[in-house]
Design a protein around this motif. Sequence first.
Motif, mmCIF file in Angstrom:
data_model
loop_
_atom_site.group_PDB
_atom_site.id
_atom_site.type_symbol
_atom_site.label_atom_id
_atom_site.label_comp_id
_atom_site.label_asym_id
_atom_site.label_seq_id
_atom_site.Cartn_x
_atom_site.Cartn_y
_atom_site.Cartn_z
ATOM 1 N N ALA A 95 0.834 -1.210 0.000
ATOM 2 C CA ALA A 95 0.000 0.000 0.000
ATOM 3 C C ALA A 95 0.861 1.251 0.000
ATOM 4 O O ALA A 95 1.982 1.259 0.513
ATOM 5 C CB ALA A 95 -0.914 -0.004 1.221
ATOM 6 N N ASN A 96 0.308 2.310 -0.574
ATOM 7 C CA ASN A 96 0.965 3.612 -0.560
ATOM 8 C C ASN A 96 -0.122 4.667 -0.715
ATOM 9 O O ASN A 96 -1.060 4.485 -1.507
ATOM 10 C CB ASN A 96 1.980 3.709 -1.702
ATOM 11 N N HIS A 97 -0.011 5.766 0.008
ATOM 12 C CA HIS A 97 -0.990 6.853 -0.107
ATOM 13 C C HIS A 97 -0.940 7.514 -1.482
ATOM 14 O O HIS A 97 -1.931 8.058 -1.951
ATOM 15 C CB HIS A 97 -0.774 7.898 0.983
ATOM 16 N N ASP A 98 0.211 7.436 -2.127
ATOM 17 C CA ASP A 98 0.386 7.961 -3.481
ATOM 18 C C ASP A 98 0.027 6.831 -4.452
ATOM 19 O O ASP A 98 0.782 5.864 -4.607
ATOM 20 C CB ASP A 98 1.833 8.406 -3.674
ATOM 21 N N LEU A 99 -1.131 6.925 -5.091
ATOM 22 C CA LEU A 99 -1.598 5.835 -5.952
ATOM 23 C C LEU A 99 -0.679 5.574 -7.144
ATOM 24 O O LEU A 99 -0.554 4.431 -7.595
ATOM 25 C CB LEU A 99 -3.025 6.101 -6.423
ATOM 26 N N HIS A 100 -0.024 6.614 -7.646
ATOM 27 C CA HIS A 100 0.915 6.412 -8.755
ATOM 28 C C HIS A 100 2.126 5.601 -8.287
ATOM 29 O O HIS A 100 2.592 4.706 -8.990
ATOM 30 C CB HIS A 100 1.347 7.747 -9.358
ATOM 31 N N LYS A 101 2.612 5.892 -7.083
ATOM 32 C CA LYS A 101 3.732 5.147 -6.504
ATOM 33 C C LYS A 101 3.301 3.710 -6.208
ATOM 34 O O LYS A 101 4.051 2.762 -6.451
ATOM 35 C CB LYS A 101 4.219 5.842 -5.230
ATOM 36 N N GLU A 102 2.086 3.525 -5.694
ATOM 37 C CA GLU A 102 1.569 2.184 -5.418
ATOM 38 C C GLU A 102 1.529 1.351 -6.699
ATOM 39 O O GLU A 102 1.928 0.184 -6.704
ATOM 40 C CB GLU A 102 0.181 2.276 -4.798
ATOM 41 N N LEU A 103 1.053 1.951 -7.789
ATOM 42 C CA LEU A 103 0.995 1.251 -9.065
ATOM 43 C C LEU A 103 2.396 0.901 -9.558
ATOM 44 O O LEU A 103 2.641 -0.228 -9.993
ATOM 45 C CB LEU A 103 0.260 2.095 -10.112
ATOM 46 N N GLN A 104 3.312 1.859 -9.493
ATOM 47 C CA GLN A 104 4.682 1.593 -9.952
ATOM 48 C C GLN A 104 5.334 0.490 -9.124
ATOM 49 O O GLN A 104 5.986 -0.403 -9.665
ATOM 50 C CB GLN A 104 5.533 2.864 -9.912
ATOM 51 N N ASP A 105 5.127 0.537 -7.796
ATOM 52 C CA ASP A 105 5.670 -0.523 -6.939
ATOM 53 C C ASP A 105 5.071 -1.877 -7.306
ATOM 54 O O ASP A 105 5.786 -2.886 -7.362
ATOM 55 C CB ASP A 105 5.386 -0.235 -5.459
ATOM 56 N N ALA A 106 3.773 -1.933 -7.570
ATOM 57 C CA ALA A 106 3.109 -3.187 -7.928
ATOM 58 C C ALA A 106 3.702 -3.773 -9.211
ATOM 59 O O ALA A 106 3.992 -4.970 -9.284
ATOM 60 C CB ALA A 106 1.608 -2.975 -8.073
ATOM 61 N N VAL A 107 3.888 -2.926 -10.207
ATOM 62 C CA VAL A 107 4.469 -3.374 -11.477
ATOM 63 C C VAL A 107 5.900 -3.853 -11.266
ATOM 64 O O VAL A 107 6.293 -4.927 -11.743
ATOM 65 C CB VAL A 107 4.400 -2.258 -12.536
ATOM 66 N N ASP A 108 6.687 -3.076 -10.523
ATOM 67 C CA ASP A 108 8.088 -3.435 -10.284
ATOM 68 C C ASP A 108 8.207 -4.729 -9.476
ATOM 69 O O ASP A 108 9.045 -5.585 -9.787
ATOM 70 C CB ASP A 108 8.817 -2.308 -9.563
ATOM 71 N N MET A 109 7.372 -4.875 -8.445
ATOM 72 C CA MET A 109 7.423 -6.085 -7.623
ATOM 73 C C MET A 109 7.107 -7.324 -8.457
ATOM 74 O O MET A 109 7.810 -8.334 -8.379
ATOM 75 C CB MET A 109 6.450 -5.973 -6.449
ATOM 76 N N PHE A 110 6.051 -7.250 -9.257
ATOM 77 C CA PHE A 110 5.670 -8.400 -10.071
ATOM 78 C C PHE A 110 6.745 -8.716 -11.105
ATOM 79 O O PHE A 110 7.154 -9.880 -11.256
ATOM 80 C CB PHE A 110 4.334 -8.151 -10.759
ATOM 81 N N ARG A 111 7.222 -7.700 -11.797
ATOM 82 C CA ARG A 111 8.260 -7.913 -12.827
ATOM 83 C C ARG A 111 9.496 -8.565 -12.218
ATOM 84 O O ARG A 111 10.014 -9.559 -12.736
ATOM 85 C CB ARG A 111 8.638 -6.586 -13.491
#
Length: 148
Positions: A98-114
């Motif tokens: 989770a992250n309060h910054d939704l753009h950062k949350e999305l980027q982290d999700a993509v990076d973690m999965f990749r």
Amino acid sequence: MGQGKHALIFGASGVTGWSFVNEMLNDYPQPQIWNRVSALTNRPLTREAAMWPADERLDIVSGIDLLKGSQDELEEVMRSKIPQVNSVTHVYYFAYKANHDLHKELQDAVDMFRRAITAIDHLSSGLEFVVLQTGAKVAKTLSEIDSG
């Protein structure tokens, strides 16, 4: 013992990940299909706290930060912490940060999965199957809902 399947569950302490581990330890979808079930969590978790059955096939692995270090460093951490990682056949990916910054949350999700899938692809030549659950946890206050 089993049919040679090794499940690796990222995000095993969450609702979906927990239930996948539990079902696999109860031989879903058929008896003795899983030789090994590796439950990955970022934070520490015990079998007793998770209320999973005592089962020699279960490995709970905590403390792997999918965003930390280089790709090679992540792969080395996974190689050293996940017993028999080279035998993984099935990946179930439910990790979430989770992250309060939704753009950062999305980027982290993509990076973690990749990074996670790249690592397991490099570490296990027997990989057959990957499940990715997607979605987001977005909470609005009542005033935000009423205003728009």
